[in-house]
Every structure is written in C-alpha cells, then in structure tokens.
Write a protein that holds these residues in place. Structure first.
Motif, short mmCIF file in Angstrom:
data_model
loop_
_atom_site.label_atom_id
_atom_site.label_comp_id
_atom_site.label_asym_id
_atom_site.label_seq_id
_atom_site.Cartn_x
_atom_site.Cartn_y
_atom_site.Cartn_z
N TYR A 1 0.82 -1.20 0.00
CA TYR A 1 0.00 0.00 0.00
C TYR A 1 0.86 1.26 0.00
O TYR A 1 0.53 2.25 -0.64
CB TYR A 1 -0.90 0.01 1.24
N ARG A 2 1.96 1.21 0.74
CA ARG A 2 2.77 2.41 0.89
C ARG A 2 3.47 2.80 -0.42
O ARG A 2 3.59 3.97 -0.75
CB ARG A 2 3.81 2.20 1.99
N SER A 3 3.89 1.81 -1.20
CA SER A 3 4.61 2.11 -2.44
C SER A 3 3.67 2.56 -3.55
O SER A 3 4.01 3.42 -4.36
CB SER A 3 5.41 0.90 -2.89
N ASN A 4 2.46 1.97 -3.62
CA ASN A 4 1.48 2.36 -4.65
C ASN A 4 0.10 1.99 -4.14
O ASN A 4 -0.42 0.90 -4.40
CB ASN A 4 1.78 1.66 -5.97
N TYR A 5 -0.49 2.93 -3.41
CA TYR A 5 -1.76 2.65 -2.75
C TYR A 5 -2.86 2.28 -3.74
O TYR A 5 -3.58 1.30 -3.55
CB TYR A 5 -2.20 3.84 -1.89
N LEU A 6 -3.02 3.08 -4.79
CA LEU A 6 -4.13 2.86 -5.71
C LEU A 6 -4.04 1.51 -6.40
O LEU A 6 -5.02 0.78 -6.49
CB LEU A 6 -4.18 3.99 -6.75
N LEU A 7 -2.85 1.17 -6.88
CA LEU A 7 -2.70 -0.12 -7.57
C LEU A 7 -2.91 -1.28 -6.62
O LEU A 7 -3.63 -2.24 -6.93
CB LEU A 7 -1.32 -0.20 -8.21
N CYS A 8 -2.32 -1.20 -5.44
CA CYS A 8 -2.42 -2.32 -4.50
C CYS A 8 -3.85 -2.50 -4.01
O CYS A 8 -4.36 -3.62 -3.96
CB CYS A 8 -1.47 -2.07 -3.32
N SER A 9 -4.51 -1.41 -3.65
CA SER A 9 -5.89 -1.52 -3.18
C SER A 9 -6.81 -1.98 -4.31
O SER A 9 -7.78 -2.71 -4.07
CB SER A 9 -6.37 -0.18 -2.61
N ALA A 10 -6.51 -1.58 -5.55
CA ALA A 10 -7.31 -2.04 -6.69
C ALA A 10 -7.15 -3.54 -6.89
O ALA A 10 -8.13 -4.25 -7.17
CB ALA A 10 -6.91 -1.29 -7.95
N LEU A 11 -5.93 -4.06 -6.73
CA LEU A 11 -5.70 -5.49 -6.88
C LEU A 11 -6.40 -6.28 -5.78
O LEU A 11 -6.98 -7.35 -6.03
CB LEU A 11 -4.20 -5.79 -6.88
N VAL A 12 -6.36 -5.77 -4.54
CA VAL A 12 -7.06 -6.43 -3.44
C VAL A 12 -8.56 -6.48 -3.73
O VAL A 12 -9.21 -7.51 -3.53
CB VAL A 12 -6.78 -5.70 -2.11
N THR A 13 -9.10 -5.38 -4.22
CA THR A 13 -10.52 -5.33 -4.56
C THR A 13 -10.86 -6.28 -5.70
O THR A 13 -11.86 -7.01 -5.66
CB THR A 13 -10.91 -3.89 -4.94
N PHE A 14 -10.03 -6.27 -6.74
CA PHE A 14 -10.26 -7.11 -7.91
C PHE A 14 -10.26 -8.59 -7.56
O PHE A 14 -11.03 -9.38 -8.14
CB PHE A 14 -9.17 -6.81 -8.95
N LEU A 15 -9.41 -8.97 -6.60
CA LEU A 15 -9.26 -10.37 -6.23
C LEU A 15 -10.16 -10.78 -5.07
O LEU A 15 -10.09 -11.92 -4.61
CB LEU A 15 -7.80 -10.67 -5.90
N THR A 16 -11.00 -9.87 -4.60
CA THR A 16 -11.97 -10.21 -3.56
C THR A 16 -13.39 -9.92 -4.05
O THR A 16 -14.04 -10.80 -4.61
CB THR A 16 -11.68 -9.45 -2.24
N THR A 17 -13.85 -8.69 -3.91
CA THR A 17 -15.25 -8.38 -4.24
C THR A 17 -15.55 -8.54 -5.73
O THR A 17 -16.58 -9.11 -6.09
CB THR A 17 -15.59 -6.95 -3.81
N SER A 18 -14.67 -8.03 -6.59
CA SER A 18 -14.91 -8.17 -8.03
C SER A 18 -15.00 -9.63 -8.42
O SER A 18 -15.89 -10.04 -9.17
CB SER A 18 -13.79 -7.48 -8.82
N LEU A 19 -14.08 -10.44 -7.92
CA LEU A 19 -14.06 -11.87 -8.20
C LEU A 19 -15.33 -12.54 -7.67
O LEU A 19 -16.00 -13.31 -8.39
CB LEU A 19 -12.82 -12.50 -7.58
N ALA A 20 -15.68 -12.25 -6.41
CA ALA A 20 -16.84 -12.90 -5.80
C ALA A 20 -18.14 -12.51 -6.50
O ALA A 20 -19.04 -13.34 -6.68
CB ALA A 20 -16.90 -12.53 -4.32
N THR A 21 -18.25 -11.26 -6.93
CA THR A 21 -19.47 -10.81 -7.60
C THR A 21 -19.62 -11.47 -8.97
O THR A 21 -20.72 -11.84 -9.38
CB THR A 21 -19.50 -9.28 -7.73
#
Length: 474
Positions: free
Chosen positions: A117-137
């Motif tokens: 998160y510290r090195s690239n917050y937007l990319l890292c948080s987007a990947l976490v989202t993509f691999l959790t909620t986006s995937l599950a939906t």
C-alpha cells in the motif's frame, strides 16, 4: 489428385481443432464470469479506493502488523476517516471482520510479490478489490445463471442469461463490485450457499458430493455473518430451508460448516473486545443499526427504498413479479426467495440508518441476486403478447439500470446527497472532465482485447464450420 470433398474434410478437421482450443471461451458460464470480472476490474476507480479506505486499513493492519485495531499505518491514505470507534485504547472498525480477513489473504500474496500500500496505494488496493469483491461478484453472477437455468424447463438460455446480466450489470452489485465491501461480499457468499441448498433439495448426489455441498453451504453461511450482519437473518432462513429438506444426516455437516465459517468472527471479537459474541456495532454503540419498531420510521424507509429501487434497480420490481410466475413445482423456492427479501426488509425498514453515503439501495444488496433470478418466472408465460411484453420490459429496465449503475461504478459510490438522483450530477461531473483514474486499466486492456479477439475468432470459425458441413454434403 485431391478432390474438393477431401479439401473440405481436411479444412473441417482444422476448424474443429481450433474450435476445441477456443471451447473454454465458448462455454457460457466461463465466458460470463471472465467478461464480468474484467469489466468490474476495468471500472475500479480512484475515488472509491480513496473514499472507502477503511476497507483497506483493516487489511494492512492484519497482514503487515498482525493485529485487528486500525492505528499504526505509515501509509498516508490509510488513516481512518469514519465508521470507527475507540475500545480499550485502540481504534476499531464498526464492521464485521470478514472483509478484512479476505483482503488480508490476498494482500499477503501481493506483499510477498513486492506490492504494498505504501509504495502504490491505488494499484495495491485495486488489486485487493479485484481479487476479492470483483471476483466474488462475478462468481455470484454465474450462480445466478445456474439458479435460473435450473428453474426453467426451456432449453434456451435466454432468460438465465438475462437474469445473470441483470444482476451483474443492472443492480447495485455493479457499483459495489469495485469496492472491497462487506455487504457485497456477504451477498455473494449467501447466494452461493443457497444454490448448494437448492441443489440438495432437487437432486441426489453421491454421498461424498452431498457432504461437500452441505459443508460448503454451511461454511459460506458462516462467512456471510462473519462478513456482514446485514444478511444475518437471511442466513437463518437459509438454514431453515435446509432443515425443511429433512436431510438429517447432512445437518451436522451443515452446522459444522457454519461453525467453521463463524470461527474467524468469534476469534476477532474475543481478541478485540474480550467476548466472542460482542459484535463491533454493539461494542461501538452504533445504535442507528439497532432494530426498533416505529411507524413513522417504517413509512419513511418505505418511501426511501421505493424511490431508490425505482431509480437505481427497477428490475428488482420485475423480479418480484416474476417469482409469482414460477411453476407450482418451484413454489418452495419462490417462498424462500420471498422470505429472504421479507426478513431483510423487516430489518432495514426498522433501523434508523439507510447507509449515509451510497450509490443505490446498498442495504438491499443481499436481495438483488434473488430478485434477479425471479425474472425466470416470465419464461413460463404462454400468452405471446404477455411474454413479449415481459421480455421487452426486462430488457428495457435492465438496459436503463445498467447505464445508471455503470455511471456509479465509473464515478464512485460515495454519494451523500441522497435526496437527489445521483445520475444527473454524476453525468454533469463526467461531462465537465472531472473523471476518475482507473488503476487496473493498463493491466486489463490486454486480456479484454484477447477475450474479444477469441470471441470473434470463435464466431468466425463456427460460421466456417457450417459452410464446410454444407459443402461436404453436396
């Protein structure tokens, strides 16, 4: 000399081999899943990632610092903005812990690969989202398709596909698929669990298969409550549905699965608040989520949700009508679908909050997939004009809802002026150039292009095969 018939046969073999190679992308469920997942990933935007930073704070706290309280991050974007409370000298989220734990499991891997998160917050948080909620939906949309397919006797997949696309694009699931959100994840878990219960009610499997399905249903129901209290009563109804099947040897398996799914919640509560049964909103005294009966509040909430459903997810009303049209042999499923919606409505209509800031009726998220499956009831209409009218209404309402929710997915779900329909100010903001950035766009453009290319090649090869078959018959 090679005859034209032999050339056609050889060409037919080559085309068939190519079609087999592309068969993965021609299978409807897999194509549906990949398409939705890619669209969800492309729409993950910077505004949601920054406005809903609480969903990422808990992930970092678990994965990097090994505790459940929120303070201590050195990442500027991971400082709490709201929905937190102090307990025993530490700051906690007023949320169930399931979303943080699911995200932490993904972030462990990403962190090992060098993301942070510290090195690239937007990319890292987007990947976490993509691999959790986006995937599950996206997975949940496939199960909407399966549910609908089992509830119709027709060979055509028109209505099951329409139901899945309605859920995936034409409900509040779309704008919340780009947020690592507890309610979205819990809604997905609940739907999949109910699908397993449904399959056990309609078909006998090998003993091992039945144990796996009952255990999976229980696990997902437990994870539903671990992730969000919003659909907790719906999870109870799902257990009642299972009990109504009288599959007594499988009941302990279901309950064991529920216990395993609830264990992370009990651990979180015990470690954080000293009591495994003390939930976050109770520990933080968030009284606006407490159930209470008030006639004035009930009327206000009915007006509010009627307006919001009509504006953001009009297909929800059609789905409810469609449930009445299901065949008699699916009456039990219709009853339990209505029961899910009724118990959810009984809760959200009798609490003070409506979610404060949101795009669409967020508290109805757990009911959206069941209403979407309800569209399958229109496939049983036998009067041609009535069937055509229902189909046109479902497609028209679905297209409108998809447009409305796509705008929300692109511009952000943190909308607080709930008295005004969000579509118009969002369109004005987009037209004036106040857009968002999309961190996964450079990553997903290539796979999206390949998917479109494979689809085009598949359609071309299928057309070629038909021509070759016609040629060999001459």
């Amino acid at each position: 000399m090679v005859s034209s018939r032999d050339e056609a046969s050889a060409a037919k073999v080559i085309v068939n081999c190519a079609l087999k190679f592309l068969s993965l992308f021609r299978k409807q469920e897999i194509l549906l899943f990949i398409s939705l997942w890619l669209v969800y990933g492309l729409l993950i935007n910077s505004d949601n990632l920054q406005a809903f930073n609480l969903q990422q704070i808990g992930v970092e706290a678990i994965a990097e610092r090994g505790h459940f309280y929120l303070e201590g991050s050195r990442t500027p974007q991971l400082q709490p903005l709201g929905d937190t409370f102090l307990h025993a000298g530490h700051k906690y989220a007023a949320k169930q812990p399931g979303q943080f734990m699911a995200g932490a499991a993904v972030y462990y891997v990403l962190h090992y690969l060098g993301f942070s998160y510290r090195s690239n917050y937007l990319l890292c948080s987007a990947l976490v989202t993509f691999l959790t909620t986006s995937l599950a939906t996206a997975v949940a949309a496939v199960f909407v398709f399966r549910f609908a397919k089992h509830l119709t006797n027709a060979q055509s997949t028109l209505w099951p596909t329409l139901a899945a696309l309605t859920f995936g694009f034409g409900t509040t699931a779309l704008p919340y698929s780009g947020i690592a959100h507890h309610d979205a994840l819990a809604a997905d878990y609940l739907l999949i669990a109910c699908y397993f219960v449904f399959r056990l009610s309609r078909q006998r499997f090998a003993p091992g298969g039945e144990i796996v399905r009952a255990g999976a249903a229980g696990l997902l129901l437990g994870l539903t409550v671990t992730t969000s209290m919003l659909p907790a009563l719906m999870a109870v109804v799902a257990v009642v549905w299972f009990v109504s099947l009288c599959r007594w040897p499988l009941l302990p398996v279901l309950l064991l699965g529920c216990g395993i799914g609830l264990t992370p919640l009990f651990i979180y509560n015990a470690v954080s608040f000293g009591n495994p049964f003390l939930l976050s909103n109770w520990a933080g005294h968030f009284s606006d989520t407490y159930f209470h009966v008030s006639w004035h509040n009930l009327i206000d909430k009915l007006r509010f949700y009627s307006r919001f459903v009509t504006q953001y997810a009009p297909t929800f009303w059609l789905g409810l009508i469609g449930l009445f049209c299901l065949r008699q042999k699916y009456r039990r499923e219709a009853i339990f679908f209505f029961s899910f919606i009724i118990v959810l409505a009984a809760y959200i209509l009798n609490i003070d909050t409506v979610g404060t800031c949101m795009y669409g009726p967020r508290y109805l998220l757990p009911a959206m997939p069941f209403a979407s499956v309800g569209l399958i009831g229109f496939s049983y209409l036998r009067t041609r004009w009535l069937y055509g009218t229902a189909l046109a209404a479902a497609i028209g309402a679905g297209l409108f809802a998809a447009f409305v929710n796509a705008v929300g997915a692109m511009h952000g779900a943190m909308y607080c002026n709930l008295d005004r329909f969000a579509l118009w100010p969002y369109l004005a903001a987009i037209a004036s150039g106040r857009g968002r950035s999309f961190p996964l766009l450079p990553w997903l453009v290539g796979p999206t292009f390949l998917l479109c290319l494979f689809l085009a090649i598949g359609l071309t090869l299928r057309s070629a095969r038909l021509r070759l078959v016609a040629a060999t018959r001459k």
